[in-house]
Design an enzyme around this catalytic site. Structure first.
Site, short mmCIF file in Angstrom:
data_model
loop_
_atom_site.label_atom_id
_atom_site.label_comp_id
_atom_site.label_asym_id
_atom_site.label_seq_id
_atom_site.Cartn_x
_atom_site.Cartn_y
_atom_site.Cartn_z
CG ASP A 79 19.01 13.75 20.56
OD1 ASP A 79 19.74 13.35 21.48
OD2 ASP A 79 19.14 14.85 19.99
CG HIS A 80 18.11 15.28 24.47
ND1 HIS A 80 18.85 15.32 25.62
CD2 HIS A 80 18.91 15.77 23.49
CE1 HIS A 80 20.05 15.82 25.35
NE2 HIS A 80 20.12 16.10 24.06
CD GLU A 131 22.98 14.90 29.18
OE1 GLU A 131 22.63 14.68 28.01
OE2 GLU A 131 22.92 16.03 29.70
CG HIS A 175 22.28 20.72 23.63
ND1 HIS A 175 22.14 20.43 24.95
CD2 HIS A 175 22.39 19.54 22.98
CE1 HIS A 175 22.13 19.10 25.11
NE2 HIS A 175 22.29 18.53 23.93
N GLY A 205 27.86 19.01 19.48
CA GLY A 205 29.05 19.06 18.61
C GLY A 205 29.16 20.35 17.80
CB SER A 206 26.58 22.57 16.26
OG SER A 206 25.96 21.69 15.37
CB SER A 227 21.30 19.70 15.97
OG SER A 227 20.05 20.06 15.50
CB THR A 228 23.22 24.34 15.53
OG1 THR A 228 22.49 24.06 16.72
CG2 THR A 228 23.00 25.78 15.14
ZN ZN Z 1 21.83 16.67 23.20
#
Ligand code: ZN
Length: 278
Positions: A79-80, A131, A175, A205-206, A227-228
């Protein structure tokens, strides 16, 4: 079983659902993610972020071992990834996919750096996500929620020029937790879906909200990063367990963390309509 992310996303693209991509960093977060996927017979993407754990080789070994014995298809994604070197490290560690994120650079430089990664990754059978536009932070949502959204015509060019397999788009998510009310530019997303031929990815998404996320999937999103919300859910059940006089030992608390994380992820897998798609 371990598969490439391209296989999972191409199927999601045709099937009209999105694969959940939880951020994971150790054995417990991987186990929680695989449990959720197996419980709902869903494909899953383990999204490793270097910020959460530094030892990528160790992570790779654990993730591969657990993914190979999973009953559902699993992709392991960086990721990233901010550089060519970190992407190469992930490939060496056995990841089946890498995200090269140079979205803060001007267009030309973004293309150049992404292309360097796709050239090597394609030869090795590794999926590449990149991205265009920039998904910012929920804590700075007043600016990040409207600035640097992905331009559909530029996205077509970007995909052609880089040869990537999946495109992360900026359509209003951010994010972490939102300061303000999240909104998604669905018209832009529909336009992107119409013009771009490869699977689209939604970051942040969180706490975006179930309804908005479900609609984003219906409008063509094939992967949603989380994530969060999963961390918060796992931490809550962990803390509750630690407070309990009889249960307050690490072994039980770790199991409680897995349970809380897993339950929240199951909730999202259903929202993304990827249950029973393994
Ligand atoms: Zn991200």
């Amino acid at each position: 079983m371990l598969v490439t992310m391209k296989e999972l996303l191409d199927e999601a693209h045709i099937g009209g659902y999105a694969v959940a991509a939880p951020n994971v960093w150790d054995e417990f977060s991987i186990v929680a993610s695989l449990k959720a996927a197996e419980e709902l017979n869903a494909p899953i993407i383990l999204d490793y972020n270097k910020i959460m754990s530094d030892d990528i080789m160790r992570f790779g070994k654990i993730a591969i071992m657990l993914s190979e014995s999973a009953k559902v298809p699993v992709a392991i994604n960086l990721d990233h990834g901010r550089s060519y070197d970190i992407c190469l490290q992930a490939i060496r560690a056995g990841f089946t996919s890498v995200m090269i994120d140079r979205s803060t650079l001007p267009y030309k430089e973004n293309v150049k750096e992404v292309k360097e990664v796709t050239e090597i990754a394609k030869r090795l059978g590794v999926t590449v996500e990149a991205e265009l536009g920039h998904v910012g932070q929920g804590s700075n949502y007043a600016q990040d929620g409207v600035n640097a959204l992905t331009d559909p015509m530029e996205a077509v060019r970007f995909v052609e020029e880089t040869g990537i397999d999946a495109l992360a788009v900026a359509v209003g998510t951010a994010h972490g937790a939102y300061k303000g009310t999240p909104h998604i530019d669905f018209e832009r997303l529909k336009e992107l879906r119409k013009s771009v031929s490869i699977p689209l990815v939604l970051h942040g998404g969180s706490s975006t909200g179930d309804e908005l996320l479900n609609k984003a999937v219906e409008c063509g999103i094939c992967k949603v990063n989380l994530s969060t919300d999963l961390l918060v859910a796992g931490t809550e059940t962990f803390n509750e367990c630690m407070k309990d006089e009889k249960m307050g030992v690490m072994f039980f608390a770790q199991q409680a963390f897995i349970q809380g994380f897993k339950d929240k992820l199951c909730h999202y897998i259903k929202i993304f309509m990827s249950d029973n798609k393994a």
